[in-house]
Design a protein around this motif. Structure first.
Motif, PDB file in Angstrom:
ATOM      1  N   VAL A 152      -7.224  10.704   0.460  1.00 28.05           N
ATOM      2  CA  VAL A 152      -5.843  10.263   0.229  1.00 28.05           C
ATOM      3  C   VAL A 152      -5.659   8.820   0.696  1.00 28.05           C
ATOM      4  O   VAL A 152      -6.303   8.361   1.627  1.00 28.05           O
ATOM      5  CB  VAL A 152      -4.873  11.233   0.944  1.00 28.05           C
ATOM      6  CG1 VAL A 152      -5.018  11.151   2.452  1.00 28.05           C
ATOM      7  CG2 VAL A 152      -3.443  10.978   0.518  1.00 28.05           C
ATOM      8  N   PHE A 153      -4.777   8.091   0.031  1.00 29.10           N
ATOM      9  CA  PHE A 153      -4.406   6.710   0.381  1.00 29.10           C
ATOM     10  C   PHE A 153      -5.623   5.778   0.413  1.00 29.10           C
ATOM     11  O   PHE A 153      -5.956   5.178   1.428  1.00 29.10           O
ATOM     12  CB  PHE A 153      -3.680   6.659   1.722  1.00 29.10           C
ATOM     13  CG  PHE A 153      -2.325   7.304   1.720  1.00 29.10           C
ATOM     14  CD1 PHE A 153      -1.236   6.652   1.159  1.00 29.10           C
ATOM     15  CD2 PHE A 153      -2.131   8.551   2.290  1.00 29.10           C
ATOM     16  CE1 PHE A 153       0.009   7.248   1.147  1.00 29.10           C
ATOM     17  CE2 PHE A 153      -0.883   9.148   2.296  1.00 29.10           C
ATOM     18  CZ  PHE A 153       0.190   8.503   1.724  1.00 29.10           C
ATOM     19  N   GLN A 154      -6.265   5.618  -0.705  1.00 27.39           N
ATOM     20  CA  GLN A 154      -7.368   4.665  -0.832  1.00 27.39           C
ATOM     21  C   GLN A 154      -6.847   3.377  -1.478  1.00 27.39           C
ATOM     22  O   GLN A 154      -6.094   3.429  -2.452  1.00 27.39           O
ATOM     23  CB  GLN A 154      -8.479   5.249  -1.703  1.00 27.39           C
ATOM     24  CG  GLN A 154      -8.995   6.612  -1.248  1.00 27.39           C
ATOM     25  CD  GLN A 154     -10.115   6.507  -0.237  1.00 27.39           C
ATOM     26  OE1 GLN A 154     -10.221   5.527   0.490  1.00 27.39           O
ATOM     27  NE2 GLN A 154     -10.952   7.517  -0.163  1.00 27.39           N
ATOM     28  N   ASN A 158       0.763  -1.859   2.286  1.00 26.99           N
ATOM     29  CA  ASN A 158       2.153  -1.753   2.724  1.00 26.99           C
ATOM     30  C   ASN A 158       2.650  -0.302   2.708  1.00 26.99           C
ATOM     31  O   ASN A 158       3.536   0.082   1.939  1.00 26.99           O
ATOM     32  CB  ASN A 158       3.052  -2.636   1.847  1.00 26.99           C
ATOM     33  CG  ASN A 158       2.582  -4.079   1.833  1.00 26.99           C
ATOM     34  OD1 ASN A 158       2.401  -4.688   2.880  1.00 26.99           O
ATOM     35  ND2 ASN A 158       2.370  -4.623   0.646  1.00 26.99           N
ATOM     36  N   VAL A 159       2.042   0.498   3.586  1.00 24.61           N
ATOM     37  CA  VAL A 159       2.346   1.927   3.682  1.00 24.61           C
ATOM     38  C   VAL A 159       2.964   2.217   5.041  1.00 24.61           C
ATOM     39  O   VAL A 159       2.477   1.735   6.073  1.00 24.61           O
ATOM     40  CB  VAL A 159       1.072   2.773   3.500  1.00 24.61           C
ATOM     41  CG1 VAL A 159       1.363   4.258   3.699  1.00 24.61           C
ATOM     42  CG2 VAL A 159       0.457   2.523   2.130  1.00 24.61           C
ATOM     43  N   SER A 171      -9.844   9.003   4.365  1.00 34.45           N
ATOM     44  CA  SER A 171      -8.486   8.563   4.052  1.00 34.45           C
ATOM     45  C   SER A 171      -8.252   7.120   4.504  1.00 34.45           C
ATOM     46  O   SER A 171      -8.896   6.634   5.428  1.00 34.45           O
ATOM     47  CB  SER A 171      -7.468   9.484   4.724  1.00 34.45           C
ATOM     48  OG  SER A 171      -7.668   9.507   6.120  1.00 34.45           O
ATOM     49  N   PHE A 172      -7.338   6.455   3.825  1.00 34.66           N
ATOM     50  CA  PHE A 172      -6.914   5.095   4.152  1.00 34.66           C
ATOM     51  C   PHE A 172      -8.073   4.086   4.108  1.00 34.66           C
ATOM     52  O   PHE A 172      -8.096   3.128   4.849  1.00 34.66           O
ATOM     53  CB  PHE A 172      -6.213   5.049   5.523  1.00 34.66           C
ATOM     54  CG  PHE A 172      -4.969   5.882   5.581  1.00 34.66           C
ATOM     55  CD1 PHE A 172      -3.759   5.373   5.138  1.00 34.66           C
ATOM     56  CD2 PHE A 172      -5.006   7.187   6.075  1.00 34.66           C
ATOM     57  CE1 PHE A 172      -2.615   6.162   5.171  1.00 34.66           C
ATOM     58  CE2 PHE A 172      -3.861   7.965   6.121  1.00 34.66           C
ATOM     59  CZ  PHE A 172      -2.660   7.453   5.669  1.00 34.66           C
ATOM     60  N   TRP A 173      -9.025   4.291   3.219  1.00 36.80           N
ATOM     61  CA  TRP A 173     -10.125   3.334   3.066  1.00 36.80           C
ATOM     62  C   TRP A 173      -9.625   2.068   2.389  1.00 36.80           C
ATOM     63  O   TRP A 173      -8.881   2.109   1.406  1.00 36.80           O
ATOM     64  CB  TRP A 173     -11.248   3.952   2.230  1.00 36.80           C
ATOM     65  CG  TRP A 173     -12.268   4.687   3.049  1.00 36.80           C
ATOM     66  CD1 TRP A 173     -12.018   5.691   3.929  1.00 36.80           C
ATOM     67  CD2 TRP A 173     -13.677   4.487   3.047  1.00 36.80           C
ATOM     68  NE1 TRP A 173     -13.196   6.134   4.481  1.00 36.80           N
ATOM     69  CE2 TRP A 173     -14.234   5.410   3.961  1.00 36.80           C
ATOM     70  CE3 TRP A 173     -14.528   3.631   2.367  1.00 36.80           C
ATOM     71  CZ2 TRP A 173     -15.587   5.506   4.214  1.00 36.80           C
ATOM     72  CZ3 TRP A 173     -15.890   3.711   2.614  1.00 36.80           C
ATOM     73  CH2 TRP A 173     -16.413   4.638   3.532  1.00 36.80           C
ATOM     74  N   TYR A 189     -14.038   9.695   8.935  1.00 40.18           N
ATOM     75  CA  TYR A 189     -14.087   8.369   8.316  1.00 40.18           C
ATOM     76  C   TYR A 189     -12.690   7.804   8.018  1.00 40.18           C
ATOM     77  O   TYR A 189     -12.443   7.225   6.961  1.00 40.18           O
ATOM     78  CB  TYR A 189     -14.921   8.401   7.022  1.00 40.18           C
ATOM     79  CG  TYR A 189     -16.194   9.184   7.140  1.00 40.18           C
ATOM     80  CD1 TYR A 189     -17.108   8.905   8.164  1.00 40.18           C
ATOM     81  CD2 TYR A 189     -16.487  10.217   6.263  1.00 40.18           C
ATOM     82  CE1 TYR A 189     -18.280   9.632   8.294  1.00 40.18           C
ATOM     83  CE2 TYR A 189     -17.647  10.945   6.388  1.00 40.18           C
ATOM     84  CZ  TYR A 189     -18.541  10.654   7.408  1.00 40.18           C
ATOM     85  OH  TYR A 189     -19.691  11.383   7.535  1.00 40.18           O
ATOM     86  N   LEU A 190     -11.795   7.969   8.963  1.00 33.99           N
ATOM     87  CA  LEU A 190     -10.428   7.466   8.809  1.00 33.99           C
ATOM     88  C   LEU A 190     -10.386   5.943   8.825  1.00 33.99           C
ATOM     89  O   LEU A 190     -10.920   5.301   9.714  1.00 33.99           O
ATOM     90  CB  LEU A 190      -9.570   8.022   9.956  1.00 33.99           C
ATOM     91  CG  LEU A 190      -8.175   7.438  10.135  1.00 33.99           C
ATOM     92  CD1 LEU A 190      -7.284   7.809   8.953  1.00 33.99           C
ATOM     93  CD2 LEU A 190      -7.564   7.924  11.444  1.00 33.99           C
ATOM     94  N   ALA A 191      -9.733   5.361   7.826  1.00 31.71           N
ATOM     95  CA  ALA A 191      -9.378   3.938   7.776  1.00 31.71           C
ATOM     96  C   ALA A 191     -10.579   2.999   7.905  1.00 31.71           C
ATOM     97  O   ALA A 191     -10.473   1.930   8.508  1.00 31.71           O
ATOM     98  CB  ALA A 191      -8.328   3.620   8.841  1.00 31.71           C
TER      99      ALA A 191
END
Length: 282
Positions: A152-154, A158-159, A171-173, A189-191
């Protein structure tokens, strides 16, 4: 405004090009593109299972509706949508849209949902199953998110998330300018490869979190007992409440925690290798 009640439509483009139209207890059955190239549409207590019903629609309201699995790719290339109290069982929703506001929406097949959307706001949103929701989105604000979709959120920009509970992976890559408050983030593997990510009052679970990050900030965050190899090759400033099991090869910044299980600084650490890591004084 014209009102249509208690009718059934199917086939190819039955309501094409309609404007200033309210639909109440209408069903959209087999067929394609039922409400296309329309504007100022209201749909209340409607049931949709045909393909691609809302394409190229400008200024519309969807309330107390249900999208069955057959209504795939239902909302594309449209803008200024207000959606309330709606259940979606179909994949590939919300593509190339802007100015979307959601209230109490449940998406049970979030596969490839919210791609290349701008100015998305939501309160009480649920995302279940599927992969890659919120790809390449810009300006997303969500308060109350439950998500178990993967990846999610790849590639987002501006989130802002508040009160989120996300169970996922990768997520958030490659995200930029992300602020997350009062949330639980569970997954490996967050962010990775992110820039300007700030986490406030968050609880983090998973392995190899927050690596390759630039200008990473954590304020009053906690880590699950199994987190390890955290912050590798990251520029980070972190104030950690409680214990963190393992920190590995941060590049620069300042990390402080109540207790630290182990610190790995080996021959693979990257310059400037100047991160200060310390335990809080009691």
């Amino acid at each position: 405004m014209e009102t249509i009640k208690n009718q059934h439509f199917e086939g190819e483009r039955p309501l094409f090009g309609k404007h200033d139209l309210r639909l109440e207890q209408v069903t959209i059955g087999d067929g394609e593109s039922a409400i296309k190239e329309c504007s100022h549409i209201e749909a209340k207590d409607c049931h949709l299972w045909g393909k691609y019903p809302f394409w190229h629609v400008h200024k519309f309201i969807i309330e107390d509706c249900k999208f069955d699995a057959g209504a795939r790719s239902a909302l594309w290339y449209s803008d200024y949508l207000l959606m309330r109290n709606t259940r979606i069982d179909a994949p590939k929703m919300f593509r190339e849209m802007h100015h979307v506001h959601l209230e109490d929406v449940v998406i049970n097949d979030a596969d490839e949902t919210f791609w290349r959307c701008q100015f998305v706001e939501a309160n009480n949103l649920e995302l279940h199953e599927g992969t890659y929701p919120f790809m390449f989105c810009d300006y997303v604000r969500i308060n109350g998110l439950k998500c178990d979709s993967k990846y999610v959120f790849q590639y987002c920009r501006n989130v802002e998330l508040r009160n989120a509970n996300i169970v996922t992976k990768d997520s958030f890559w490659e995200c930029e300018n992300v602020n997350i408050y009062d949330s639980v983030l569970d997954g490996e593997y967050l962010a990775w490869h992110s820039k300007n990510v700030r986490l406030v009052n968050c609880h983090l679970k998973g392995e190899q979190l927050l690596c390759y990050a630039d200008n990473l900030v954590l304020e009053n965050c906690t880590f699950d007992k199994d987190c390890d190899r955290v912050f590798e090759y990251s520029n980070v400033n972190a104030n950690i409440s409680g214990h963190i099991e393992n920190i590995k090869n941060p590049t620069s910044g300042h990390i402080v925690a109540d207790s630290i299980g182990s610190i790995t600084i080996d021959e693979f650490v990257k310059e400037p290798n100047s991160c200060v890591i310390e335990v809080k004084t009691k």
